[in-house]
Design a protein around this motif. Structure first.
Motif, PDB file in Angstrom:
ATOM      1  N   LYS A 194      -6.347  31.989 -13.019  1.00 31.08           N
ATOM      2  CA  LYS A 194      -6.224  30.762 -13.806  1.00 31.08           C
ATOM      3  C   LYS A 194      -7.590  30.103 -13.953  1.00 31.08           C
ATOM      4  CE  LYS A 194      -1.529  30.146 -12.406  1.00 31.08           C
ATOM      5  NZ  LYS A 194      -0.787  29.993 -11.215  1.00 31.08           N
ATOM      6  N   LEU A 195      -7.799  29.504 -15.117  1.00 37.22           N
ATOM      7  CA  LEU A 195      -9.073  28.859 -15.436  1.00 37.22           C
ATOM      8  C   LEU A 195      -9.017  27.376 -15.106  1.00 37.22           C
ATOM      9  CD1 LEU A 195     -11.883  28.781 -16.794  1.00 37.22           C
ATOM     10  CD2 LEU A 195     -10.681  28.555 -19.001  1.00 37.22           C
ATOM     11  N   TYR A 196      -9.971  26.936 -14.293  1.00 38.61           N
ATOM     12  CA  TYR A 196     -10.116  25.530 -13.918  1.00 38.61           C
ATOM     13  C   TYR A 196     -11.467  25.051 -14.419  1.00 38.61           C
ATOM     14  CZ  TYR A 196      -6.242  26.601 -10.827  1.00 38.61           C
ATOM     15  OH  TYR A 196      -5.019  27.003 -10.338  1.00 38.61           O
ATOM     16  N   LEU A 197     -11.473  23.881 -15.055  1.00 38.24           N
ATOM     17  CA  LEU A 197     -12.692  23.292 -15.587  1.00 38.24           C
ATOM     18  C   LEU A 197     -13.001  21.999 -14.840  1.00 38.24           C
ATOM     19  CD1 LEU A 197     -11.772  23.832 -19.334  1.00 38.24           C
ATOM     20  CD2 LEU A 197     -13.413  25.160 -17.996  1.00 38.24           C
ATOM     21  N   PHE A 198     -14.284  21.618 -14.819  1.00 39.11           N
ATOM     22  CA  PHE A 198     -14.711  20.498 -13.980  1.00 39.11           C
ATOM     23  C   PHE A 198     -15.711  19.596 -14.689  1.00 39.11           C
ATOM     24  CE2 PHE A 198     -13.461  24.013 -11.348  1.00 39.11           C
ATOM     25  CZ  PHE A 198     -12.596  23.410 -10.449  1.00 39.11           C
ATOM     26  N   TYR A 199     -15.702  18.337 -14.288  1.00 35.01           N
ATOM     27  CA  TYR A 199     -16.713  17.365 -14.693  1.00 35.01           C
ATOM     28  C   TYR A 199     -17.999  17.719 -13.956  1.00 35.01           C
ATOM     29  CZ  TYR A 199     -19.144  12.896 -15.093  1.00 35.01           C
ATOM     30  OH  TYR A 199     -20.081  11.921 -15.337  1.00 35.01           O
ATOM     31  N   ASN A 200     -19.120  17.697 -14.669  1.00 33.93           N
ATOM     32  CA  ASN A 200     -20.401  17.973 -14.032  1.00 33.93           C
ATOM     33  C   ASN A 200     -21.509  17.305 -14.844  1.00 33.93           C
ATOM     34  OD1 ASN A 200     -22.634  18.920 -12.707  1.00 33.93           O
ATOM     35  ND2 ASN A 200     -22.280  21.072 -13.157  1.00 33.93           N
ATOM     36  N   ARG A 201     -21.902  16.145 -14.379  1.00 33.50           N
ATOM     37  CA  ARG A 201     -23.043  15.435 -14.960  1.00 33.50           C
ATOM     38  C   ARG A 201     -23.822  14.846 -13.802  1.00 33.50           C
ATOM     39  NH1 ARG A 201     -18.991  14.101 -18.827  1.00 33.50           N
ATOM     40  NH2 ARG A 201     -19.426  15.179 -20.763  1.00 33.50           N
ATOM     41  N   PHE A 202     -25.115  14.979 -13.887  1.00 25.75           N
ATOM     42  CA  PHE A 202     -25.977  14.544 -12.790  1.00 25.75           C
ATOM     43  C   PHE A 202     -25.593  13.142 -12.345  1.00 25.75           C
ATOM     44  CE2 PHE A 202     -29.803  12.627 -11.026  1.00 25.75           C
ATOM     45  CZ  PHE A 202     -30.104  13.570 -10.068  1.00 25.75           C
ATOM     46  N   PRO A 203     -25.422  12.902 -11.093  1.00 25.67           N
ATOM     47  CA  PRO A 203     -25.526  13.793  -9.941  1.00 25.67           C
ATOM     48  C   PRO A 203     -24.175  14.323  -9.451  1.00 25.67           C
ATOM     49  CG  PRO A 203     -25.479  11.555  -9.130  1.00 25.67           C
ATOM     50  CD  PRO A 203     -25.303  11.491 -10.636  1.00 25.67           C
ATOM     51  N   VAL A 204     -23.121  14.207 -10.266  1.00 30.85           N
ATOM     52  CA  VAL A 204     -21.773  14.546  -9.804  1.00 30.85           C
ATOM     53  C   VAL A 204     -21.315  15.890 -10.363  1.00 30.85           C
ATOM     54  CG1 VAL A 204     -19.358  13.813  -9.808  1.00 30.85           C
ATOM     55  CG2 VAL A 204     -21.175  12.092  -9.681  1.00 30.85           C
ATOM     56  N   ASN A 205     -20.998  16.814  -9.457  1.00 31.94           N
ATOM     57  CA  ASN A 205     -20.396  18.089  -9.826  1.00 31.94           C
ATOM     58  C   ASN A 205     -19.075  18.181  -9.063  1.00 31.94           C
ATOM     59  OD1 ASN A 205     -19.525  20.730 -10.111  1.00 31.94           O
ATOM     60  ND2 ASN A 205     -21.546  21.631  -9.802  1.00 31.94           N
ATOM     61  N   THR A 206     -17.966  17.918  -9.753  1.00 31.91           N
ATOM     62  CA  THR A 206     -16.680  17.852  -9.055  1.00 31.91           C
ATOM     63  C   THR A 206     -16.180  19.220  -8.572  1.00 31.91           C
ATOM     64  OG1 THR A 206     -15.404  17.968 -11.120  1.00 31.91           O
ATOM     65  CG2 THR A 206     -15.974  15.768 -10.272  1.00 31.91           C
ATOM     66  N   MET A 207     -16.760  20.312  -9.064  1.00 28.70           N
ATOM     67  CA  MET A 207     -16.340  21.621  -8.566  1.00 28.70           C
ATOM     68  C   MET A 207     -16.701  21.775  -7.091  1.00 28.70           C
ATOM     69  SD  MET A 207     -16.787  25.448 -10.147  1.00 28.70           S
ATOM     70  CE  MET A 207     -18.423  25.838  -9.563  1.00 28.70           C
ATOM     71  N   LYS A 208     -17.789  21.179  -6.665  1.00 34.13           N
ATOM     72  CA  LYS A 208     -18.165  21.243  -5.251  1.00 34.13           C
ATOM     73  C   LYS A 208     -17.108  20.563  -4.391  1.00 34.13           C
ATOM     74  CE  LYS A 208     -23.130  21.445  -6.104  1.00 34.13           C
ATOM     75  NZ  LYS A 208     -24.415  20.754  -5.967  1.00 34.13           N
ATOM     76  N   SER A 209     -16.634  19.401  -4.822  1.00 33.42           N
ATOM     77  CA  SER A 209     -15.582  18.699  -4.075  1.00 33.42           C
ATOM     78  C   SER A 209     -14.279  19.489  -4.106  1.00 33.42           C
ATOM     79  CB  SER A 209     -15.350  17.313  -4.667  1.00 33.42           C
ATOM     80  OG  SER A 209     -16.527  16.540  -4.567  1.00 33.42           O
TER      81      SER A 209
END
Length: 157
Positions: free
Chosen positions: A115-130
């Motif tokens: 399954k494909l999961y997409l994430f918010y990622n704009r400096f400095p927040v990358n929600t995939m890490k969380s």
């Protein structure tokens, strides 16, 4: 015979129209285009985010997906549910964390259990890490939140 044909047509057409409207109400679209124009098949088949091309469109449930090649277009038409992103293309972390619709960076993605999961990622927040730190709980919460969201009567939640 004519009445039977009309009944069959309406039995399939009307639910499809309502599903398309629900899809548009709850999914991350920009001018009717999903995933900011990125190719949903490329995440799986090429292993990377690729911008789609307008000459390879696929319209599904009221949304337009741009594919990067004719082959990817064929695959999306044949197996749409395999390639469409989870949670309507909204940020998976936000859906799991608080049930909110948050935009994504189409180049920040993860494929898990097919399954494909997409994430918010704009400096400095990358929600995939969380997401990666607590994936199972967030996924369970996101599934529950998404189900509540799409069955609610308020599409703006």
């Amino acid at each position: 015979m004519k009445n039977v044909a009309l009944s069959i047509l309406f039995a399939f057409l009307i639910p499809g129209i309502f599903y398309a409207q629900e899809f548009k109400n709850h999914h991350n679209l920009s001018n009717g285009v999903a995933i900011h124009g990125y190719d949903p098949v490329a995440y799986f088949e090429q292993g990377k985010a690729l911008e789609g091309k307008k000459e390879f469109p696929v319209t599904l449930y009221g949304a337009v997906y741009h594919c990067s090649s004719a082959e990817n277009r064929k695959l999306l038409l044949k197996y749409p549910e395999k390639y469409l992103p989870r949670y309507g293309g909204w940020c998976a972390f936000a859906m799991g964390d608080n049930g909110k619709k948050v935009d994504i960076n189409p180049e920040t993605f993860k494929i898990s259990d097919g399954k494909l999961y997409l994430f918010y990622n704009r400096f400095p927040v990358n929600t995939m890490k969380s997401w990666n730190r607590n994936e199972m709980n967030l996924m369970r919460n996101a599934d529950r939140n998404w189900k509540k969201l799409i069955t609610s009567k308020n599409p703006d939640k």
